[in-house]
Design a protein around this motif. Structure first.
Motif, short mmCIF file in Angstrom:
data_model
loop_
_atom_site.label_atom_id
_atom_site.label_comp_id
_atom_site.label_asym_id
_atom_site.label_seq_id
_atom_site.Cartn_x
_atom_site.Cartn_y
_atom_site.Cartn_z
N THR A 235 0.70 -1.27 0.08
CA THR A 235 0.00 -0.08 0.09
C THR A 235 0.89 1.20 -0.19
OG1 THR A 235 -1.81 -1.09 1.09
CG2 THR A 235 -1.70 1.37 1.43
N ALA A 236 1.79 1.23 0.77
CA ALA A 236 2.89 2.39 0.97
C ALA A 236 3.53 2.61 -0.33
CB ALA A 236 3.69 2.28 2.17
N LEU A 237 3.99 1.58 -0.93
CA LEU A 237 4.61 2.03 -2.18
C LEU A 237 3.41 2.20 -3.39
CD1 LEU A 237 7.33 2.03 -3.76
CD2 LEU A 237 7.18 -0.57 -4.41
N ALA A 238 2.44 1.70 -3.62
CA ALA A 238 1.39 2.06 -4.36
C ALA A 238 1.25 3.35 -4.32
CB ALA A 238 0.20 0.99 -4.16
N PHE A 239 0.91 3.95 -3.10
CA PHE A 239 0.47 5.20 -2.68
C PHE A 239 1.44 6.30 -3.50
CE2 PHE A 239 0.09 8.98 -0.23
CZ PHE A 239 -1.42 9.38 -0.10
N VAL A 240 2.95 6.13 -3.11
CA VAL A 240 3.76 6.85 -3.57
C VAL A 240 3.86 6.97 -4.99
CG1 VAL A 240 6.30 7.38 -3.28
CG2 VAL A 240 5.08 6.68 -1.38
N LEU A 241 3.85 5.89 -5.48
CA LEU A 241 3.93 5.78 -7.05
C LEU A 241 2.57 6.16 -7.76
CD1 LEU A 241 5.81 2.29 -7.52
CD2 LEU A 241 6.99 4.35 -7.44
N THR A 242 1.63 5.99 -7.27
CA THR A 242 0.51 6.59 -8.10
C THR A 242 0.16 8.04 -7.69
OG1 THR A 242 -0.63 4.34 -7.37
CG2 THR A 242 -2.05 6.37 -7.83
N ILE A 243 0.68 8.44 -6.82
CA ILE A 243 0.55 10.06 -6.35
C ILE A 243 1.67 10.61 -7.13
CG2 ILE A 243 0.48 11.89 -4.75
CD1 ILE A 243 -1.90 10.22 -4.96
N ASP A 244 2.82 9.96 -7.29
CA ASP A 244 4.03 10.57 -7.82
C ASP A 244 4.54 11.71 -7.47
OD1 ASP A 244 6.14 9.96 -9.78
OD2 ASP A 244 5.34 11.19 -11.32
N ASP A 245 3.65 12.70 -7.56
CA ASP A 245 4.24 14.36 -7.04
C ASP A 245 3.14 14.73 -6.07
OD1 ASP A 245 5.18 16.80 -6.78
OD2 ASP A 245 4.58 17.20 -8.84
N PRO A 246 3.61 14.76 -4.59
CA PRO A 246 2.50 15.23 -3.81
C PRO A 246 2.10 16.61 -3.92
CG PRO A 246 4.85 14.98 -2.82
CD PRO A 246 4.98 14.35 -4.45
N THR A 247 3.15 17.60 -4.44
CA THR A 247 2.84 18.91 -4.68
C THR A 247 1.87 19.32 -5.65
OG1 THR A 247 4.51 19.25 -6.25
CG2 THR A 247 5.15 19.47 -3.98
N ARG A 248 1.31 18.24 -6.32
CA ARG A 248 0.33 18.57 -7.52
C ARG A 248 -1.23 18.87 -6.69
NH1 ARG A 248 -0.45 12.20 -9.86
NH2 ARG A 248 -1.90 13.48 -11.27
N PHE A 249 -0.96 18.53 -5.45
CA PHE A 249 -2.38 18.87 -4.66
C PHE A 249 -2.23 19.95 -3.77
CE2 PHE A 249 -2.30 14.40 -5.43
CZ PHE A 249 -3.66 14.29 -6.06
#
Length: 359
Positions: A235-249
């Protein structure tokens, strides 16, 4: 095609992507069609066609999101074009048309992009590096589904033969547990299914080891998110890879809508219906977050703000309340994970209680 020189940012290109060929429609500054073309669905054809345009930074290219949109948009951006990847869910005027064909779809995309690009609700693709690493998780998901299907099929066959006292067990021990329930006459057939189940388990475990290695070596953000009880390496890796760039929000709360964990809205006058969640965004990550929410909500998980929040939602009514609570926890969990990722703070399970004591 002759060399095209562009002097103003009023040339718009619409692309309708297909499995074999892509339809292209080019509009000039007056909205007139200056060219319609088809190109093969490969990198060479794409490069040859778009290399005919000079000053690509003055050209807008709009295409609908799809299986090929990631590599196509990446290539066009590297060539200098202004690229918009349209959200397919928002283009009802195209996919719900009674006169739908690829040429007209490309023209409609181009005309919307020319009039008001915001109407395309442009999406941001994750990076190619993230997409490549994400294939490990996709492969794992595929093998888990295959194993579940095999296990269910074998249980159904045994029950049809009168074996009704099959025990519950962990998936990785299913094969060894089921051997004693398969009679000798059926072993040549059902033994193959048990062997397949064990083979899938071995593949899943190898991918689990690879996921751990990726997290340790190249994804410290995923390691940081695993301090939340119930959030595992997948879940942790899927979250980071799917979001990719947290600053987009702009705000962490926006991630709930991005993952389809917020309710639909149908408000008119005094009516404001309560609807189910939209289920937009990445289905796989959403399902992982709900699984984590089930663990957080369970009796075996430690006390936390998330768990208390879920119990408040569940107290509003029966079985439906419990279902809503798990979805609500999943949404809160996604917001929390984004906040921890952006801030770098450590997880505090009872953060609200600590704030009250401090005040």
């Amino acid at each position: 095609m002759s060399k095209i020189t562009i002097t103003v940012l009023e040339i718009t290109i619409g692309m309708d992507l297909g499995n074999q060929k892509h339809d292209i429609c080019v509009l000039n500054s007056e909205g007139k069609i200056v060219e319609q073309a088809k190109i093969e669905n490969n990198l060479e054809s794409l490069s040859v066609y778009f290399s005919n345009y000079e000053r690509p930074h003055k050209i807008r290219v709009a295409l609908e999101v799809g299986s090929s949109s990631l590599w196509i948009s990446s290539k066009l951006k590297s060539m200098g074009f202004n690229v918009i990847v349209a959200n397919a869910r928002k283009l009802r005027m195209i996919w719900d048309s009674t006169n739908k064909c690829d040429e007209k779809d490309a023209e409609k995309i181009a005309r919307v992009a020319r009039m008001d690009p915001s109407l395309l609700y442009g999406i941001q693709h994750r990076s190619m590096d993230s997409q490549q690493v994400l294939t490990v998780l996709r492969a794992r998901e595929h093998f888990v589904k295959m194993r579940t299907q095999t296990m269910n099929s074998l249980r159904g066959i045994l029950k049809s033969l009168g074996v009704s006292d099959l025990p519950k067990c962990e998936a990785n021990r299913f094969s060894e547990k089921m051997y004693e329930y398969v009679c000798d006459d059926l072993l040549p057939t059902l033994g193959e299914m048990l062997y397949e189940c064990q083979e899938l388990t071995d593949r899943i475990e190898r991918l689990d080891d690879r996921i751990e290695l990726i997290s340790e070596e190249s994804c410290p953000e995923a390691q940081h998110l695993r301090q939340i009880p119930g959030v595992g390496p997948v879940t942790a890796l899927a979250f980071v890879l799917t979001i990719d760039d947290p600053t987009r929000f702009n705000k962490s709360r926006d991630i709930g809508a991005f993952l389809g964990l917020t309710p639909k809205r149908d408000q008119s006058g005094e009516k404001d219906k309560q609807l189910r969640i939209t289920k937009h965004g990445d289905r796989y990550l959403r399902s992982l977050l709900v699984i984590c929410a089930q663990h957080i909500f369970s009796d075996r998980s430690p006390d936390s703000d998330l768990k208390r929040y879920g119990h408040r939602i569940a107290s509003r009514g029966g079985g439906a309340g419990r279902k809503k609570a798990k979805v609500a926890i999943a949404r809160k969990l996604a917001v929390l994970m984004h906040r921890l990722w952006v801030s770098g703070d450590n997880y505090e399970p009872l953060h609200k209680q600590a704030l009250k004591k401090a005040s």
